[in-house]
Design a protein around this motif. Structure first.
Motif, PDB file in Angstrom:
ATOM      1  N   ALA A  33       0.848  -1.191   0.000  1.00  0.00           N
ATOM      2  CA  ALA A  33       0.000   0.000   0.000  1.00  0.00           C
ATOM      3  C   ALA A  33       0.882   1.239   0.000  1.00  0.00           C
ATOM      4  O   ALA A  33       1.472   1.599   1.023  1.00  0.00           O
ATOM      5  CB  ALA A  33      -0.925  -0.003   1.213  1.00  0.00           C
ATOM      6  N   ASP A  34       0.972   1.900  -1.147  1.00  0.00           N
ATOM      7  CA  ASP A  34       1.780   3.105  -1.295  1.00  0.00           C
ATOM      8  C   ASP A  34       1.283   3.855  -2.520  1.00  0.00           C
ATOM      9  O   ASP A  34       0.945   3.228  -3.536  1.00  0.00           O
ATOM     10  CB  ASP A  34       3.268   2.743  -1.453  1.00  0.00           C
ATOM     11  CG  ASP A  34       4.180   3.936  -1.212  1.00  0.00           C
ATOM     12  OD1 ASP A  34       4.134   4.878  -2.034  1.00  0.00           O
ATOM     13  OD2 ASP A  34       4.927   3.929  -0.219  1.00  0.00           O
ATOM     14  N   GLY A  80      -5.174   4.616   0.938  1.00  0.00           N
ATOM     15  CA  GLY A  80      -5.543   3.918   2.160  1.00  0.00           C
ATOM     16  C   GLY A  80      -6.851   3.158   2.068  1.00  0.00           C
ATOM     17  O   GLY A  80      -6.963   2.033   2.572  1.00  0.00           O
ATOM     18  N   ALA A 113      -6.351   0.048   0.251  1.00  0.00           N
ATOM     19  CA  ALA A 113      -5.625  -0.901   1.095  1.00  0.00           C
ATOM     20  C   ALA A 113      -6.578  -1.658   2.009  1.00  0.00           C
ATOM     21  O   ALA A 113      -6.470  -2.878   2.182  1.00  0.00           O
ATOM     22  CB  ALA A 113      -4.579  -0.165   1.931  1.00  0.00           C
ATOM     23  N   THR A 173      -7.317  -5.602   1.507  1.00  0.00           N
ATOM     24  CA  THR A 173      -6.975  -6.465   2.646  1.00  0.00           C
ATOM     25  C   THR A 173      -8.167  -7.363   2.990  1.00  0.00           C
ATOM     26  O   THR A 173      -8.002  -8.558   3.270  1.00  0.00           O
ATOM     27  CB  THR A 173      -6.573  -5.628   3.868  1.00  0.00           C
ATOM     28  OG1 THR A 173      -5.402  -4.877   3.559  1.00  0.00           O
ATOM     29  CG2 THR A 173      -6.271  -6.517   5.075  1.00  0.00           C
ATOM     30  N   VAL A 231       0.641  -6.440   5.531  1.00  0.00           N
ATOM     31  CA  VAL A 231       0.419  -5.259   4.706  1.00  0.00           C
ATOM     32  C   VAL A 231       1.585  -4.306   4.932  1.00  0.00           C
ATOM     33  O   VAL A 231       1.857  -3.924   6.078  1.00  0.00           O
ATOM     34  CB  VAL A 231      -0.896  -4.533   5.063  1.00  0.00           C
ATOM     35  CG1 VAL A 231      -1.043  -3.255   4.225  1.00  0.00           C
ATOM     36  CG2 VAL A 231      -2.092  -5.451   4.859  1.00  0.00           C
ATOM     37  N   MET A 245       2.497  -0.773   4.649  1.00  0.00           N
ATOM     38  CA  MET A 245       1.611   0.394   4.585  1.00  0.00           C
ATOM     39  C   MET A 245       2.392   1.711   4.651  1.00  0.00           C
ATOM     40  O   MET A 245       3.058   1.994   5.659  1.00  0.00           O
ATOM     41  CB  MET A 245       0.627   0.334   5.756  1.00  0.00           C
ATOM     42  CG  MET A 245      -0.382   1.464   5.816  1.00  0.00           C
ATOM     43  SD  MET A 245      -1.816   1.162   4.793  1.00  0.00           S
ATOM     44  CE  MET A 245      -2.691  -0.081   5.789  1.00  0.00           C
ATOM     45  N   GLY A 247      -2.231   6.214   6.158  1.00  0.00           N
ATOM     46  CA  GLY A 247      -1.836   4.916   6.685  1.00  0.00           C
ATOM     47  C   GLY A 247      -2.315   4.658   8.103  1.00  0.00           C
ATOM     48  O   GLY A 247      -2.590   3.515   8.479  1.00  0.00           O
ATOM     49  N   ALA A 304      -6.080   3.824   7.787  1.00  0.00           N
ATOM     50  CA  ALA A 304      -6.217   2.521   7.143  1.00  0.00           C
ATOM     51  C   ALA A 304      -5.825   1.399   8.096  1.00  0.00           C
ATOM     52  O   ALA A 304      -6.483   0.351   8.158  1.00  0.00           O
ATOM     53  CB  ALA A 304      -5.348   2.476   5.881  1.00  0.00           C
ATOM     54  N   THR A 305      -4.757   1.621   8.866  1.00  0.00           N
ATOM     55  CA  THR A 305      -4.338   0.635   9.866  1.00  0.00           C
ATOM     56  C   THR A 305      -5.434   0.421  10.898  1.00  0.00           C
ATOM     57  O   THR A 305      -5.781  -0.727  11.243  1.00  0.00           O
ATOM     58  CB  THR A 305      -3.049   1.099  10.567  1.00  0.00           C
ATOM     59  OG1 THR A 305      -1.981   1.135   9.615  1.00  0.00           O
ATOM     60  CG2 THR A 305      -2.668   0.169  11.705  1.00  0.00           C
ATOM     61  N   ILE A 352       0.524  -5.448  10.097  1.00  0.00           N
ATOM     62  CA  ILE A 352       0.789  -4.245   9.333  1.00  0.00           C
ATOM     63  C   ILE A 352       2.165  -3.689   9.665  1.00  0.00           C
ATOM     64  O   ILE A 352       2.493  -3.483  10.833  1.00  0.00           O
ATOM     65  CB  ILE A 352      -0.292  -3.184   9.598  1.00  0.00           C
ATOM     66  CG1 ILE A 352      -1.653  -3.720   9.138  1.00  0.00           C
ATOM     67  CG2 ILE A 352       0.041  -1.872   8.871  1.00  0.00           C
ATOM     68  CD1 ILE A 352      -2.805  -2.800   9.412  1.00  0.00           C
ATOM     69  N   ILE A 363       4.494  -0.521   8.935  1.00  0.00           N
ATOM     70  CA  ILE A 363       4.432   0.866   8.492  1.00  0.00           C
ATOM     71  C   ILE A 363       5.748   1.288   7.830  1.00  0.00           C
ATOM     72  O   ILE A 363       6.830   1.022   8.357  1.00  0.00           O
ATOM     73  CB  ILE A 363       4.134   1.811   9.673  1.00  0.00           C
ATOM     74  CG1 ILE A 363       2.721   1.540  10.223  1.00  0.00           C
ATOM     75  CG2 ILE A 363       4.290   3.264   9.269  1.00  0.00           C
ATOM     76  CD1 ILE A 363       1.605   1.935   9.291  1.00  0.00           C
TER      77      ILE A 363
END
Length: 227
Positions: A8-9, A37, A40, A44, A52, A54, A63, A66-67, A81, A83
């Protein structure tokens, strides 16, 4: 067993670079890519990846959000996840850890470190960049957010004295082997204490135990050096 990874970027070139790297090893594979996000979160839910990767700064949903969205869904509890950030002492990193991220890395890490990081978080262990963790804990994790429900000493009442002791040492960065030596226990017993503490505190992984240890006051950050 192959570790399934979602990237996810918002930078397509970075995603492509990471995909080539991850797909170059036998035990890892990229199952999906997200450019923001919200994508993502959606991907997921669809692919149920093990990890992930992220980016913390993305459009539509960053992020951190989204997390939080992923970690709030019980059916995604097995997804870890990791980061990625340009600034390892960013306050947003602390927020992502509070939200459920298993660790973080700077975007400039070497390929070997990135691959090792994916394997580490997939195994349920935390990954907190050694060069930045102390500053992160001292500056951010030790300062409760006003809406942070973890900042309550009461959350520790469910733990035994030994579980609190082991948790505190883990929060200081000790490995299971180091804790075992210090407390004259077997590494397996230490792991059991860690697992029971995680279960009782509803922590996704070891990184969450570190967050809870500081937020609850079980562990105090060291005094900052200098002016």
């Amino acid at each position: 067993m192959t570790i399934r990874v979602l990237l996810a970027d918002d930078q397509a070139l970075l995603r492509a670079t990471f995909r080539i790297l991850i797909d170059s090893v036998e035990d890892l594979t990229v199952v999906a890519e997200a450019a923001d996000g919200q994508e993502a979160v959606d991907l997921t839910a669809t692919h149920r990846p093990d990890v992930v990767i992220m980016d913390i700064r993305m459009p539509n949903l960053d992020g951190v959000a989204a997390t939080a969205a992923i970690c709030a869904r019980p059916e995604l509890s097995d997804t870890r996840i990791l980061i990625l950030t340009t600034f390892e002492n960013d306050r947003n990193v602390a927020k992502a850890l509070r939200a459920g991220a298993s660790g973080f890395l700077g975007k400039g890490v070497s390929p070997d470190v990135l691959l090792s990081a994916v394997r580490t978080v997939a195994a349920g262990d935390s990954l907190l960049s050694p060069t930045a963790t102390q500053a992160l804990i001292t500056r951010f994790l030790a300062t409760p957010d006003t809406d942070d429900s973890l900042a309550l000493p009461d959350v520790l009442k469910a733990l035994t004295d030994r579980e609190r002791e082991v948790m505190a040492l883990a929060a200081h960065g000790r490995s299971n082997a180091e804790i075992a030596v210090e407390l004259v226990l077997s590494p397996l017993t230490v792991r059991s204490h860690i697992q029971r503490a995680m279960t009782k505190l509803h922590a996704r992984d070891r990184a969450q135990l570190v967050v809870i240890a500081y937020q609850s006051g079980l562990v105090k950050p060291p005094p900052q050096q200098g002016g």
